[in-house]
Design a protein around this motif. Structure first.
Motif, PDB file in Angstrom:
ATOM      1  N   TRP A   1       1.303  10.020 -12.515  1.00  0.00           N
ATOM      2  CA  TRP A   1       2.360   9.154 -11.994  1.00  0.00           C
ATOM      3  C   TRP A   1       3.566  10.009 -11.597  1.00  0.00           C
TER       4      TRP A   1
ATOM      5  N   TYR B   1      -2.635   2.856  -2.525  1.00  0.00           N
ATOM      6  CA  TYR B   1      -2.162   3.650  -3.652  1.00  0.00           C
ATOM      7  C   TYR B   1      -1.978   2.750  -4.869  1.00  0.00           C
ATOM      8  N   GLN B   2      -1.627   3.352  -5.979  1.00  0.00           N
ATOM      9  CA  GLN B   2      -1.321   2.594  -7.191  1.00  0.00           C
ATOM     10  C   GLN B   2       0.168   2.716  -7.493  1.00  0.00           C
ATOM     11  N   LEU B   3       0.716   1.628  -8.010  1.00  0.00           N
ATOM     12  CA  LEU B   3       2.147   1.538  -8.307  1.00  0.00           C
ATOM     13  C   LEU B   3       2.329   1.068  -9.735  1.00  0.00           C
TER      14      LEU B   3
ATOM     15  N   SER C   1       8.916   7.302  -7.701  1.00  0.00           N
ATOM     16  CA  SER C   1       9.178   7.130  -6.272  1.00  0.00           C
ATOM     17  C   SER C   1      10.533   6.485  -6.006  1.00  0.00           C
TER      18      SER C   1
ATOM     19  N   TYR D   1       0.178  -6.513  -3.248  1.00  0.00           N
ATOM     20  CA  TYR D   1       0.114  -5.997  -4.618  1.00  0.00           C
ATOM     21  C   TYR D   1      -0.884  -6.841  -5.404  1.00  0.00           C
TER      22      TYR D   1
ATOM     23  N   ARG E   1      10.064   2.784 -10.439  1.00  0.00           N
ATOM     24  CA  ARG E   1       8.784   2.668  -9.741  1.00  0.00           C
ATOM     25  C   ARG E   1       8.093   4.032  -9.684  1.00  0.00           C
ATOM     26  N   TYR E   2       6.839   4.032 -10.147  1.00  0.00           N
ATOM     27  CA  TYR E   2       6.017   5.234 -10.100  1.00  0.00           C
ATOM     28  C   TYR E   2       4.881   5.006  -9.112  1.00  0.00           C
ATOM     29  N   ARG E   3       4.409   6.091  -8.521  1.00  0.00           N
ATOM     30  CA  ARG E   3       3.317   5.974  -7.553  1.00  0.00           C
ATOM     31  C   ARG E   3       2.314   7.104  -7.760  1.00  0.00           C
ATOM     32  N   LYS E   4       1.050   6.780  -7.528  1.00  0.00           N
ATOM     33  CA  LYS E   4       0.027   7.820  -7.429  1.00  0.00           C
ATOM     34  C   LYS E   4      -0.994   7.385  -6.382  1.00  0.00           C
ATOM     35  N   ASP E   5      -1.515   8.373  -5.651  1.00  0.00           N
ATOM     36  CA  ASP E   5      -2.388   8.085  -4.517  1.00  0.00           C
ATOM     37  C   ASP E   5      -3.865   8.111  -4.856  1.00  0.00           C
TER      38      ASP E   5
END
Length: 236
Positions: A103, A70-72, A106, A228, A93-97
């Motif tokens: 975004w 995923y992206q962070l 999270s 990362y 902290r943001y996340r997208k798969d």
């Protein structure tokens, strides 16, 4: 003649000693004043984006080696007061798969530079992520504030400092490399490396805490891997 010679030698040695004292004093003052806090990257509005690979290993689970890619994004937000009265930053902290996704928040952690420590509070666990000054002799334990931490836990230290680096297609003027080597044996494989860039913060993380069979790092019974890689940064 003998007395004059003695006076000359005494005067010469005194001058040398004084010169050393002045040099030592200047060097110590310079060392103390240059902590290099800017490597921790806590400027409000700054963010860093990462590609992340996370693997959870458990041979007894339904998915023995559960892998997430995923992206962070980590964003340094506004200031708040922590539970001991210090002014710290929200570390969002943001996340997208997937690349095209939006975004989504999270986690909201906190971060602070407290003189000789760069601290990050993750899920109520306060960790020392960087020791200051950024110097080859600086050492610290990440879990010093954890009452359950072992006194014999390995220390973090710098393996390379103030070095230019091209990483993942991005050039950085000055980076600091951190490493902790834990248990490396026939049944344990524990290693943790991070790289910080000046005025940006963390740009790389390589973490493995594994139980293995007969020293084979590909024969994993349990544990976690986390990698990362910075893919961009900026200010919003």
């Amino acid at each position: 003649m003998h007395m004059n010679c003695f006076k000359y030698i005494f005067s010469y040695l005194s001058t040398i000693c004084l010169s050393f004292l002045i040099l030592f004093s200047c060097t110590k003052q310079e060392y103390d004043n240059n902590l290099y806090h800017e490597y921790f990257g806590l400027s409000e509005g700054s963010y860093v984006d990462y590609n992340v690979m996370e693997v959870n290993h458990d041979v007894n689970a339904a998915i023995s080696h559960d892998t997430s890619i995923y992206q962070l994004r980590t964003l340094i937000s506004d200031t708040i007061i922590d539970n001991i009265g210090r002014t710290c930053r929200r570390f969002v902290r943001y996340r997208k798969d997937s690349i095209g996704a939006e975004w989504a928040v999270s986690d909201i952690w906190t971060a602070i530079i407290d003189s000789r420590r760069g601290e990050l509070v993750e899920e109520n666990l306060r960790l020392i992520k960087m020791g200051f000054p950024v110097h080859m002799e600086t050492k610290w334990k990440e879990n010093s504030f954890n009452i359950n931490a072992s006194d014999f836990a390995p220390e973090f230290s710098y393996t390379r400092i103030h070095s230019p680096l091209e990483f993942n297609g991005i050039y950085y003027d000055s980076t600091a490399h951190i490493e902790k080597k834990g248990n490396l044996s026939y049944v344990d494989y524990n290693i943790h490396k991070e790289i910080y860039a000046k005025n940006i913060g963390l740009i790389s993380k390589y973490y493995k805490d594994l139980k293995i069979n007969i020293g084979d790092t590909l024969n994993i019974t349990s544990g976690k891997e986390l990698i990362y890689e910075c893919i961009g940064y900026g200010v919003q």
